[in-house]
Design an enzyme around this catalytic site. Structure first.
Site, PDB file in Angstrom:
ATOM      1  N   THR A  12       1.052  -1.031   0.003  1.00  0.00           N
ATOM      2  CA  THR A  12      -0.058   0.282   0.872  1.00  0.00           C
ATOM      3  C   THR A  12       0.897   1.667   0.030  1.00  0.00           C
ATOM      4  O   THR A  12       0.494   2.804  -0.092  1.00  0.00           O
ATOM      5  CB  THR A  12      -0.883   0.166   0.707  1.00  0.00           C
ATOM      6  OG1 THR A  12      -0.039  -0.145   1.850  1.00  0.00           O
ATOM      7  CG2 THR A  12      -2.377  -1.107   1.027  1.00  0.00           C
ATOM      8  N   ARG A 122      21.423  -4.586   4.247  1.00  0.00           N
ATOM      9  CA  ARG A 122      21.799  -3.918   3.307  1.00  0.00           C
ATOM     10  C   ARG A 122      23.595  -4.394   4.017  1.00  0.00           C
ATOM     11  O   ARG A 122      24.666  -4.552   3.344  1.00  0.00           O
ATOM     12  CB  ARG A 122      22.066  -2.620   2.884  1.00  0.00           C
ATOM     13  CG  ARG A 122      20.746  -2.220   2.079  1.00  0.00           C
ATOM     14  CD  ARG A 122      20.600  -1.133   1.641  1.00  0.00           C
ATOM     15  NE  ARG A 122      19.987  -0.611   1.170  1.00  0.00           N
ATOM     16  CZ  ARG A 122      19.123   0.367   1.140  1.00  0.00           C
ATOM     17  NH1 ARG A 122      19.467   1.935   1.974  1.00  0.00           N
ATOM     18  NH2 ARG A 122      17.837   0.845   1.152  1.00  0.00           N
ATOM     19  N   CYS A 162      18.094   4.519  -2.463  1.00  0.00           N
ATOM     20  CA  CYS A 162      17.572   5.311  -3.961  1.00  0.00           C
ATOM     21  C   CYS A 162      19.201   6.089  -4.181  1.00  0.00           C
ATOM     22  O   CYS A 162      18.988   6.806  -5.329  1.00  0.00           O
ATOM     23  CB  CYS A 162      16.197   5.657  -3.826  1.00  0.00           C
ATOM     24  SG  CYS A 162      16.150   6.907  -1.902  1.00  0.00           S
ATOM     25  N   GLN A 190      17.059  15.152  -3.179  1.00  0.00           N
ATOM     26  CA  GLN A 190      16.729  14.160  -3.310  1.00  0.00           C
ATOM     27  C   GLN A 190      15.107  14.880  -3.463  1.00  0.00           C
ATOM     28  O   GLN A 190      14.255  15.524  -2.208  1.00  0.00           O
ATOM     29  CB  GLN A 190      16.907  13.480  -1.690  1.00  0.00           C
ATOM     30  CG  GLN A 190      17.713  12.719  -1.977  1.00  0.00           C
ATOM     31  CD  GLN A 190      18.064  11.768  -1.500  1.00  0.00           C
ATOM     32  OE1 GLN A 190      19.814  11.769  -1.182  1.00  0.00           O
ATOM     33  NE2 GLN A 190      17.549  11.164  -0.547  1.00  0.00           N
ATOM     34  N   GLY A 194      10.689  10.101  -1.902  1.00  0.00           N
ATOM     35  CA  GLY A 194      11.911   9.245  -1.229  1.00  0.00           C
ATOM     36  C   GLY A 194      11.218   8.460  -0.019  1.00  0.00           C
ATOM     37  O   GLY A 194      12.235   7.726   0.594  1.00  0.00           O
ATOM     38  N   ARG A 250      16.763  17.529   1.099  1.00  0.00           N
ATOM     39  CA  ARG A 250      15.316  17.045   0.838  1.00  0.00           C
ATOM     40  C   ARG A 250      15.008  18.545   0.073  1.00  0.00           C
ATOM     41  O   ARG A 250      14.663  18.957   0.053  1.00  0.00           O
ATOM     42  CB  ARG A 250      14.407  16.810   1.526  1.00  0.00           C
ATOM     43  CG  ARG A 250      13.346  16.062   1.029  1.00  0.00           C
ATOM     44  CD  ARG A 250      13.218  14.986   0.739  1.00  0.00           C
ATOM     45  NE  ARG A 250      12.903  13.320   1.753  1.00  0.00           N
ATOM     46  CZ  ARG A 250      13.252  12.535   1.302  1.00  0.00           C
ATOM     47  NH1 ARG A 250      13.673  12.558   0.032  1.00  0.00           N
ATOM     48  NH2 ARG A 250      13.499  11.609   2.246  1.00  0.00           N
ATOM     49  N   HIS A 257      15.475  11.682  -7.756  1.00  0.00           N
ATOM     50  CA  HIS A 257      16.759  12.283  -6.819  1.00  0.00           C
ATOM     51  C   HIS A 257      18.340  13.172  -8.137  1.00  0.00           C
ATOM     52  O   HIS A 257      18.738  11.913  -8.951  1.00  0.00           O
ATOM     53  CB  HIS A 257      17.270  11.340  -6.518  1.00  0.00           C
ATOM     54  CG  HIS A 257      16.340  10.860  -4.968  1.00  0.00           C
ATOM     55  ND1 HIS A 257      15.511  11.598  -4.944  1.00  0.00           N
ATOM     56  CD2 HIS A 257      16.673   9.776  -4.225  1.00  0.00           C
ATOM     57  CE1 HIS A 257      14.717  10.709  -3.652  1.00  0.00           C
ATOM     58  NE2 HIS A 257      15.767   9.854  -3.782  1.00  0.00           N
ATOM     59  N   THR A 344      11.584   6.614  -7.311  1.00  0.00           N
ATOM     60  CA  THR A 344      11.318   4.944  -7.104  1.00  0.00           C
ATOM     61  C   THR A 344      11.068   3.887  -7.688  1.00  0.00           C
ATOM     62  O   THR A 344      10.553   3.060  -7.466  1.00  0.00           O
ATOM     63  CB  THR A 344       9.246   5.612  -6.918  1.00  0.00           C
ATOM     64  OG1 THR A 344       8.667   5.826  -8.035  1.00  0.00           O
ATOM     65  CG2 THR A 344       9.299   6.390  -5.605  1.00  0.00           C
TER      66      THR A 344
END
Ligand code: NAP
Length: 366
Positions: A12, A122, A162, A190, A194, A250, A257, A344
């Site tokens: 979602t 990661r 990203c 960015q 994001g 941001r 980005h 995305t």
């Protein structure tokens, strides 16, 4: 050929929705399982996503009618795998890091391979962080990961943050050609998407730049080193270079980005023309394997002085290409450029799907 049934954990959310949109016409994969928080669980997807579906076209009847499962209940996906109704899941969960880590391991242990967008794994040494054009060979640690943990069908493979998509691939193209990149300075701008949905409050970002994104600078500085690392004796050894310094801000852009990058090379320094030649010619396994979501050219060069720009360039080649511009000498380091990628798509769901295509082509999923 029957399509492979796939699931989306976090279906979602901002990234989950992008998965659904990108998989709508996918030739190999079909969305057959959706899961999210207990708040969304038990409702048809259409109702659970109502009021926050971000795409111009609807999710499609088949997905809209799927009942959203609670992503914390691993048994639902495990049972679906046993019935042959599910092959693997994409993870796009936004939860506390340790919770995601444990949950993704539980899925893998229950026989459900996890291809993840989350940061949780990661830095797990035997989990590959894949950019399909850069380090497809890191997938070879998957059988060892399974053996070490006693997992027979499940495994975890992840994609990086990203923000690094806009510079990791062009830098890799130069390293692959034999140039040592010693130091790298990057300032990223960015997009608000994001931060997921609802993300940054509108009054904090309209007419503004926020010079801080929690955890993002560390990820931008460290993750490329794992991706550029070599596999030795079944373990991914982190690369020592380049040393990276990142500023992450941001900005009031919806998607895409942008990264302003300066590079310092080792003893040998490529000319600007050589850099452009290497970038224009660069391709990887996704291109040679002709994977469905692979961009024809992973790196696109724009010569105009005012490109790349998010609005004009983020959708290049299915929004999977990185657009590069302003390639010029740097008076402090050696080379400067601007990179742009769709956060995305290339930076999240598209990158995850390309990794799944790669892992299918290599026989890790079926
Ligand atoms: P988001 O819009 O906030 O969506 C989060 C998803 O996680 C929703 O489906 C939500 O379900 C689910 N969720 C939240 N709490 C949960 C819980 N307790 N149990 C089970 N599910 C829960 O976030 P996003 O931007 O899509 O990001 C998803 C992941 O991708 C994150 O790990 C993020 O770091 C990563 N990522 C994002 C981007 C990007 O550009 N946005 C790029 C790369 C990686 P409900 O709707 O039911 O609450």
């Amino acid at each position: 050929m029957a399509k492979i049934p796939v699931g989306i954990l976090g279906a979602t959310g901002m990234v989950g929705q992008q998965y659904i949109a990108l998989l709508a016409d996918h030739p190999w994969f079909e969305t057959r399982f959706v899961a999210a928080s207990p708040h969304s669980a038990g409702r048809p997807y259409k109702a659970a996503a109502a009021g926050r579906w971000h795409h111009k076209t609807p999710a499609g009847e088949q997905v809209e009618s799927l009942i959203v499962q609670d992503a914390n209940d691993v048994s639902r996906a495990a049972d679906a795998v046993k019935r042959g109704d599910l092959s693997f899941v994409f993870s796009a969960l936004e939860m506390e890091k340790e919770t995601v880590k444990t949950l993704e391991e539980a899925y893998a242990a229950a026989g459900v391979p996890v291809i993840s967008n989350a940061a949780a794994h990661r830095w797990t040494p035997d989990v590959p962080v894949l950019i399909a054009e850069v380090n497809p060979h890191h997938a070879e640690v998957i059988p060892l990961q399974q053996k070490a943990r006693g997992w027979d069908r499940g495994f975890i493979a992840v994609k990086p943050n990203c923000s690094i998509q806009s510079y990791a691939t062009p830098v890799w193209a130069l390293i692959k050609a034999g140039y040592q990149v010693r130091r790298l300075m990057v300032a990223t701008m960015q997009a608000v998407s994001g931060a997921g949905y609802p993300g940054v409050p509108s009054l904090s970002i309209i007419d503004n730049v926020v010079p801080y994104i929690g955890g993002e600078e560390e990820k931008s500085e460290q993750e490329p080193l794992k991706i550029f690392g070599a596999v030795k004796n079944g373990v991914i050894e982190t690369a020592a270079f380049p040393k990276i310094s990142a500023h992450c801000s941001r900005v009031p852009v919806s998607d895409g980005h942008t990264a302003c990058v300066s590079l310092e090379f080792g003893p040998e320094k490529p000319s600007i023309d050589e850099v452009k030649r290497l970038w224009a010619a660069f391709s990887g396994e996704p291109q040679s394997l002709n994977l469905p979501l692979a961009p024809q050219r992973p790196l696109i060069i724009r010569e105009e002085l005012d490109r790349p720009q998010p609005r004009k360039d983020r959708d290049q080649d299915k929004a999977m290409a990185v657009t590069l511009g302003r390639i010029r000498p740097c008076p402090v380091f050696d080379l400067r450029f601007v990179g742009l990628s769709h956060n995305t798509v290339r930076g999240a769901a598209g990158g995850g799907i390309l990794n799944a295509e790669l892992l299918k082509a290599k026989g890790y999923i079926s």
